[in-house]
Write an enzyme that holds these catalytic residues in place. Structure first.
Site, PDB file in Angstrom:
ATOM      1  CG  ASP A  24     -15.829-123.981 -63.635  1.00 18.74           C
ATOM      2  OD1 ASP A  24     -16.697-124.357 -62.822  1.00 18.74           O
ATOM      3  OD2 ASP A  24     -15.534-124.616 -64.663  1.00 18.74           O
ATOM      4  CG  HIS A  41     -21.993-122.189 -55.108  1.00 17.48           C
ATOM      5  ND1 HIS A  41     -21.233-122.179 -56.263  1.00 17.48           N
ATOM      6  CD2 HIS A  41     -22.910-123.180 -55.289  1.00 17.48           C
ATOM      7  CE1 HIS A  41     -21.681-123.115 -57.096  1.00 17.48           C
ATOM      8  NE2 HIS A  41     -22.692-123.737 -56.523  1.00 17.48           N
ATOM      9  CG  LEU A 135     -14.143-102.527 -60.146  1.00 17.13           C
ATOM     10  CD1 LEU A 135     -13.083-102.773 -61.212  1.00 17.13           C
ATOM     11  CD2 LEU A 135     -14.093-103.632 -59.087  1.00 17.13           C
TER      12      LEU A 135
HETATM   13  C1  FPP Z   1     -19.173-122.427 -61.018  1.00 21.59           C
HETATM   14  O1  FPP Z   1     -18.657-123.433 -60.187  1.00 21.59           O
HETATM   15  C2  FPP Z   1     -19.765-121.375 -60.200  1.00 21.59           C
HETATM   16  C3  FPP Z   1     -21.053-120.937 -60.274  1.00 21.59           C
HETATM   17  C4  FPP Z   1     -22.026-121.454 -61.249  1.00 21.59           C
HETATM   18  C5  FPP Z   1     -21.567-119.914 -59.373  1.00 21.59           C
HETATM   19  C6  FPP Z   1     -20.596-118.832 -59.089  1.00 21.59           C
HETATM   20  C7  FPP Z   1     -21.168-117.955 -58.058  1.00 21.59           C
HETATM   21  C8  FPP Z   1     -20.464-117.440 -57.053  1.00 21.59           C
HETATM   22  C9  FPP Z   1     -19.021-117.576 -56.827  1.00 21.59           C
HETATM   23  C10 FPP Z   1     -21.202-116.561 -56.121  1.00 21.59           C
HETATM   24  C11 FPP Z   1     -21.035-115.177 -56.652  1.00 21.59           C
HETATM   25  C12 FPP Z   1     -21.892-114.273 -55.948  1.00 21.59           C
HETATM   26  C13 FPP Z   1     -22.042-112.980 -56.300  1.00 21.59           C
HETATM   27  C14 FPP Z   1     -22.929-112.121 -55.530  1.00 21.59           C
HETATM   28  C15 FPP Z   1     -21.335-112.422 -57.471  1.00 21.59           C
HETATM   29  P1  FPP Z   1     -19.248-124.892 -60.298  1.00 21.59           P
HETATM   30  O2  FPP Z   1     -20.347-125.027 -59.318  1.00 21.59           O
HETATM   31  O3  FPP Z   1     -19.610-125.176 -61.715  1.00 21.59           O
HETATM   32  O4  FPP Z   1     -18.011-125.728 -59.859  1.00 21.59           O
HETATM   33  P2  FPP Z   1     -17.640-127.206 -60.354  1.00 21.59           P
HETATM   34  O5  FPP Z   1     -17.289-127.098 -61.820  1.00 21.59           O
HETATM   35  O6  FPP Z   1     -16.454-127.549 -59.515  1.00 21.59           O
HETATM   36  O7  FPP Z   1     -18.825-128.075 -60.085  1.00 21.59           O
END
Ligand code: FPP
Length: 255
Positions: A24, A41, A135
């Site tokens: 997050d 992201h 893994l």
């Molecule tokens: C939450 O941060 C994150 C997500 C909903 C997406 C997570 C995805 C990735 C890190 C890409 C992963 C890719 C692969 C291939 C595994 P948020 O957007 O809710 O952050 P915020 O709370 O600061 O708004």
């Protein structure tokens, strides 16, 4: 009585066998830099790569990452679409390298809602890596803990109707065998970055005996050093699984 399915191995090195993470803070990381959320992201993907390599090198058995929840469809359509594209480009760019490093990929969640290209890529990636013994990387996408338990119950119900279950007694073990994580050890360590302290419908059944670790660090800034800090914190905890502290110190295994 509830019996944990977590393996008890008195000879282990104290490392968690299975680490489950809610990644997050990507959006806030980008906002702090006056960038569009997608840049957060993209930066988050770099963290994923670093941590996968680290866990693989440390012989962690399973790393589960919550990439997209059943509820994330509520985000603005442009962000959802960008996330889908990011999954596709990341998977196609990384899967061969991951396979060479012996990583086994498993995707859990309701894939049917994804673009066909992503669905095909998931099947191909799982097939390519299925015999790897490094893994196990579990990507939870369009996943929800409620959904997982519901799909398990539906599978069991279908088998009972078809007469393929020897008896209809529903046990905890039977439910666990029908979850998307069947055959994996349950998470030992759960980490959530970004400062929120909740599990947001992630692996509800599987987290019953898991140790929780929350950090304010935003996901793109979550380094291998910080992961090791979480692992060290885990190692310092006494896991009792319902026993007393004295029983644990005398190394009496759970019944
Ligand atoms: C939450 O941060 C994150 C997500 C909903 C997406 C997570 C995805 C990735 C890190 C890409 C992963 C890719 C692969 C291939 C595994 P948020 O957007 O809710 O952050 P915020 O709370 O600061 O708004």
């Amino acid at each position: 009585m509830s019996t944990p399915t977590v393996a008890f191995d008195p000879t282990d090195n104290g490392n968690p066998r299975h680490i489950a993470i809610i990644m997050d803070g990507n959006g806030r990381w980008a906002k702090k830099r006056f960038m569009p959320r997608v840049m957060g992201h993209r930066s988050g993907v770099k963290t994923v790569k670093r941590l996968v390599e680290y866990c693989n090198n440390k012989n962690i058995e399973v790393l589960s990452l919550f990439a997209f929840s059943s509820e994330n469809w509520r985000r603005p359509p442009e962000e959802v679409s960008l996330l889908m594209k990011l999954f596709i480009t990341t998977l196609s760019a990384e899967i061969k390298r991951l396979s060479l490093k012996k990583v086994r990929l498993i995707c859990i969640g309701d894939n049917s809602a994804f673009p066909q290209e992503l669905q095909d890529m998931i099947v191909d990636s799982e097939t390519l890596t299925k015999n790897n013994d490094g893994l196990t990387l579990v990507i939870a996408a369009n996943y929800g803990g409620h959904w997982d338990i519901t799909q398990a119950v539906n599978q069991i119900s279908a088998k009972i109707k078809a007469g393929t279950l020897p008896d209809a007694l529903i046990t905890e073990a039977l439910i666990a065998q029908h979850l998307t994580t069947a055959n994996l050890p349950e998470p030992d360590l759960f980490i959530r970055t970004g400062g929120e302290e909740r599990i947001s419908n992630f692996m509800l059944w599987q987290l019953a005996y898991t140790e929780f670790y929350f950090t304010k660090t935003l996901w793109p800034d979550f380094s291998t050093t910080l992961l090791q800090e979480a692992i060290d914190s885990f190692k310092g905890r006494q896991r009792r699984f319902g026993r007393t502290g004295d029983q644990v110190q005398n190394q009496e295994p759970p019944p």
